[in-house]
Design a protein around this motif. Structure first.
Motif, PDB file in Angstrom:
ATOM      1  N   ARG A  35       0.822  -1.214  -0.103  1.00  0.00           N
ATOM      2  CA  ARG A  35       0.015   0.032   0.028  1.00  0.00           C
ATOM      3  C   ARG A  35       0.860   1.021  -0.108  1.00  0.00           C
ATOM      4  O   ARG A  35       0.353   2.366  -0.193  1.00  0.00           O
ATOM      5  N   ALA A 136      -4.948   5.359   2.017  1.00  0.00           N
ATOM      6  CA  ALA A 136      -4.624   3.842   1.967  1.00  0.00           C
ATOM      7  C   ALA A 136      -3.398   3.581   2.568  1.00  0.00           C
ATOM      8  O   ALA A 136      -2.906   2.340   3.104  1.00  0.00           O
ATOM      9  N   GLY A 140      -5.326   3.008   5.875  1.00  0.00           N
ATOM     10  CA  GLY A 140      -5.759   1.877   5.524  1.00  0.00           C
ATOM     11  C   GLY A 140      -4.579   0.638   5.598  1.00  0.00           C
ATOM     12  O   GLY A 140      -4.874  -0.564   5.732  1.00  0.00           O
ATOM     13  N   SER A 206      -8.283   5.161  -4.768  1.00  0.00           N
ATOM     14  CA  SER A 206      -9.391   5.270  -3.587  1.00  0.00           C
ATOM     15  C   SER A 206     -10.555   5.725  -4.147  1.00  0.00           C
ATOM     16  O   SER A 206     -11.613   6.075  -3.157  1.00  0.00           O
ATOM     17  N   TRP A 226     -13.307  10.566   2.479  1.00  0.00           N
ATOM     18  CA  TRP A 226     -12.632   9.342   2.416  1.00  0.00           C
ATOM     19  C   TRP A 226     -11.549   9.716   1.287  1.00  0.00           C
ATOM     20  O   TRP A 226     -10.771   8.718   0.695  1.00  0.00           O
TER      21      TRP A 226
END
Length: 344
Positions: A35, A136, A140, A206, A226
């Motif tokens: 990630r 993320a 995330g 995302s 988000w």
């Protein structure tokens, strides 16, 4: 039987010491996270082991050495102090509560924290990622790791994850209060809200397809919580409003760019060049993506960005401290825990 609940404070991480070996170990764990460098595994391996690890650890170790304290890494020192304060507040009314600190990379590890909760018979854990804005590569990745480590246990705990708090009025108030102290200490011409950058491709991954990814009208939309860039812009706008700043008095920038790929804009590097060219000499820099001062604030902003600022014609660059281990921050975390842990 008394229900025992744990609180896990979760941050990104730090090397165990500022030497090259420790920094290489930390960077290896960090940069091999899919990630963080989100490319096919073989390409990521070549980038990390051939292009980064042979060279970067020594430079990063030098940077860490400039901010290391007698007590250790500033990020770890502030975070552990915060943990103790939060635990003291919570156990004053419920002695069964346990508060633990874990880092996504390095120590103290998520695995050891989850195993400690398990040994103490704690079957419900509230998790607070200490990242105000979701990305993320930070929130995330950290939460994915928590889930993985919890799943290793014979009896995985029930996890309650607290959401990002980038627009929380209390968070904005605490950051603004620290900023006022800095703004009132000396004259200033302009304010920069500097956030950690991410590659543009990660932002797009995302989001839903077909959305504009870097326009202000998009980033100020209330339903973009988000989207990392939108969350950063909304944090900056909320702080500017609290501080009564006019649009001409502040800028938003993104720092820590790595590699040649495009990252989200505007780049902090460009602001440090463009603002002095406009006659701005004195800036105050907020870093609202970081709840604890760390390498990215104490070295990248306070040392390197200040040097660049002066090289480009600026005179003073002053950094607003992060929330760190402040009593107000500890109290806010304790209250958030109580809100989700109080029986309805």
């Amino acid at each position: 039987m008394i229900k025992k609940t744990g609180l896990l404070l979760l941050n990104l991480g730090t090397p165990d010491s500022p030497d090259t070996v420790s920094v290489r170990r930390y960077l290896r764990q960090f940069l091999t996270d899919p990630r963080v460098i989100d490319v096919p595994a073989l390409l990521r391996y070549l980038i990390v082991y051939l292009a980064i690890l042979p060279f970067r650890p020594a430079r990063s170790a030098h940077a860490y050495q400039q901010i290391w304290t007698p007590q250790g890494s500033p990020l770890l020192v502030f975070s552990e102090n915060l943990r103790r304060k939060v635990e003291s507040l919570l156990t004053s009314t419920d002695p069964s509560v346990q508060v633990r600190l874990a880092m996504r990379y390095g120590n103290p590890s998520v695995r050891l924290a989850m195993e400690a909760f398990s040994r103490e018979g704690i079957r419900e854990v509230v998790v607070l990622p200490l990242f105000p804005q979701y990305a993320a590569a930070s929130s995330g990745s950290a939460m994915s790791h928590v889930y993985e480590e919890a799943a290793r246990l014979w009896d995985p705990p029930v996890l309650t994850v607290l959401p990002p708090f980038f627009s929380s009025p209390d968070y904005i108030r605490m950051v603004a209060a620290r900023g006022r102290v800095t703004l009132e200490a000396a004259p200033w011409d302009h304010v920069i809200f500097s956030f950690h950058g991410i590659p543009l491709r990660q932002l797009k991954k995302s989001e839903s397809p077909g959305i504009c990814h870097q326009t202000e009208s998009c980033c100020t939309s209330t339903d973009r919580s988000w989207c990392y860039r939108a969350a950063c812009v909304q944090t900056a706008l909320a702080l500017a409003k609290d501080l009564s700043l006019e649009p001409s008095q502040f800028s938003v920038g993104f720092q820590s760019r790595l590699g040649r790929t495009e990252w989200i804009r505007p780049y902090l590097d460009d602001l440090l060049t463009d603002l002095p060219a406009r006659g701005i000499r004195h800036v105050v820099v907020f870093s609202p993506a970081f709840t604890a001062d760390c390498l990215e604030t104490l070295e990248e902003l306070s040392i390197r960005a200040e040097a660049t600022w002066k090289e480009k014609g600026g005179e003073t660059l002053r950094l607003v401290p992060a929330l760190n281990d402040g009593d107000d921050f500890a109290g806010w975390i304790a209250n958030r825990f109580r809100m989700v842990n109080t029986p309805s």
